[in-house]
Structures are given as C-alpha cells and as structure tokens.
Design a protein around this motif. Sequence first.
Motif, PDB file in Angstrom:
ATOM      1  N   THR A   1       0.825  -1.201   0.000  1.00 34.23           N
ATOM      2  CA  THR A   1       0.000   0.000   0.000  1.00 34.23           C
ATOM      3  C   THR A   1       0.863   1.255   0.000  1.00 34.23           C
ATOM      4  O   THR A   1       0.485   2.266  -0.598  1.00 34.23           O
ATOM      5  CB  THR A   1      -0.952   0.008   1.206  1.00 34.23           C
TER       6      THR A   1
ATOM      7  N   GLN B   1      -6.198   5.388  -3.953  1.00 31.51           N
ATOM      8  CA  GLN B   1      -6.826   5.183  -2.645  1.00 31.51           C
ATOM      9  C   GLN B   1      -8.017   6.125  -2.586  1.00 31.51           C
ATOM     10  O   GLN B   1      -7.901   7.314  -2.903  1.00 31.51           O
ATOM     11  CB  GLN B   1      -5.839   5.496  -1.526  1.00 31.51           C
TER      12      GLN B   1
ATOM     13  N   TYR C   1      -8.435   0.335  -2.885  1.00 34.54           N
ATOM     14  CA  TYR C   1      -8.062   0.974  -4.151  1.00 34.54           C
ATOM     15  C   TYR C   1      -9.108   0.702  -5.218  1.00 34.54           C
ATOM     16  O   TYR C   1      -9.705  -0.373  -5.288  1.00 34.54           O
ATOM     17  CB  TYR C   1      -6.694   0.473  -4.627  1.00 34.54           C
TER      18      TYR C   1
END
Length: 207
Positions: A154, A168, A177
């Motif tokens: 991430t 995001q 996402y």
Amino acid sequence: MPRQSSEVVVRRTIGLALLGTVIAGAALVGSLVLQTVPSSADSVASTPAAPPLLGPDGSLPDGVTVFDDEYAGVARISPELLEALRAAATAAEADGIRFFINSGWRSPEYQNRLLDEAVAEYGSREEAAKWVATAETSPHVTGDAVDVGETDATSWLSQHGAAFGLCQIYANERWHYELRPEAVTHGCPRMYPDPTFDPRMRGQGFN
C-alpha cells in the motif's frame, strides 16, 4: 430371342460382381467413418468442464495475489481494474514488493455478512458505515474495488499507483483501491475522509 454368346454372359457376370464389390466396400467405409468420427454431442460431452472457482462468495485466504485467478474474489474483479493491478504488481516486484489481495470481488451475501459483523463490532450501523458499505452500494460487489495488502504494497501504491490509474479512495482505508483512469495524467482525486462522505454510499439509511 437370340442366344447371347458365352463371352457376353461372362463379361456381364464379372461386371455385376465388381459393381457389387464396389457398393459393399463403400458401405463398409461409410460405416467405419460413422464409427470413428465423434458427433458434436460426443465432442461436447468429452470436453472437460472448467473447475469451479475457489471461494465462490469472494472470501479469500491469506497469501492470494492478483495473479491467482482460480479464486472468485480475483477472477471477478473488473477486467480493467485487474489489468491495472497486475501491471502495478509486476512493476512493484522489481522493487521487491509483492501485492496480496485481502479482498476483491464479493457476493452480495458476503458483503452483507461483513456489514453485520461491522455493526456488531462498532455498535451501530452509522459507525459501521465508516468501514463497510451495503451490498447495494459497495464497489466490491461490482468488482470495482480491491483491498491490497501488505503495508509495503500500500505504501508503494500511494507513491506509484496513480501512474497505473490506481487510487486510494478513503483516507481511513489505506488498503482500498479503485481504478481512476484519469489519474494517469491528472493524479488521483482528493480522498474522502471515510465512505460515509462518498456520494455513492448515500440513500442507504446511513446519512
């Protein structure tokens, strides 16, 4: 009636015998062809059926990657999102980062089960809505969202995801996402603080 010569009779007899042999041979060949060439029904019956997808409700075990499309939670992600994820995952591997999918596509039943669990955990539907959407509004149910793990993945996406159209969406969910193709040239849009600020989530009794 004039009597036919023996030579004519012999010739006619031989001709008839040969004709009979040819007809019998053709019939035999036709029979063999019918026996050896399968019918279309036989062909369909002999074609092995594709194995059923694992986790048919979309639930995924630990360690599933974006390339493990034997799982329904991966295989039923929208093709455009899955293509972008795989391109990003391939690029991230060059940096020693591996993408895992904690959750992708979900069935409506599975989504509602997650919502019920969130209500039990957070004490109310209003609080649960900050983390879990209804089946009617969740982009997971349509295959348009993924929850990515682990932290290094991430973090990599937060820096490089826009180049692949991956953004995001919620500030409180660093793992969630979605595909925003315009992000490739214009960058990702501003994040919502949590899903209750997302207009897509309104009208479901949470706002």
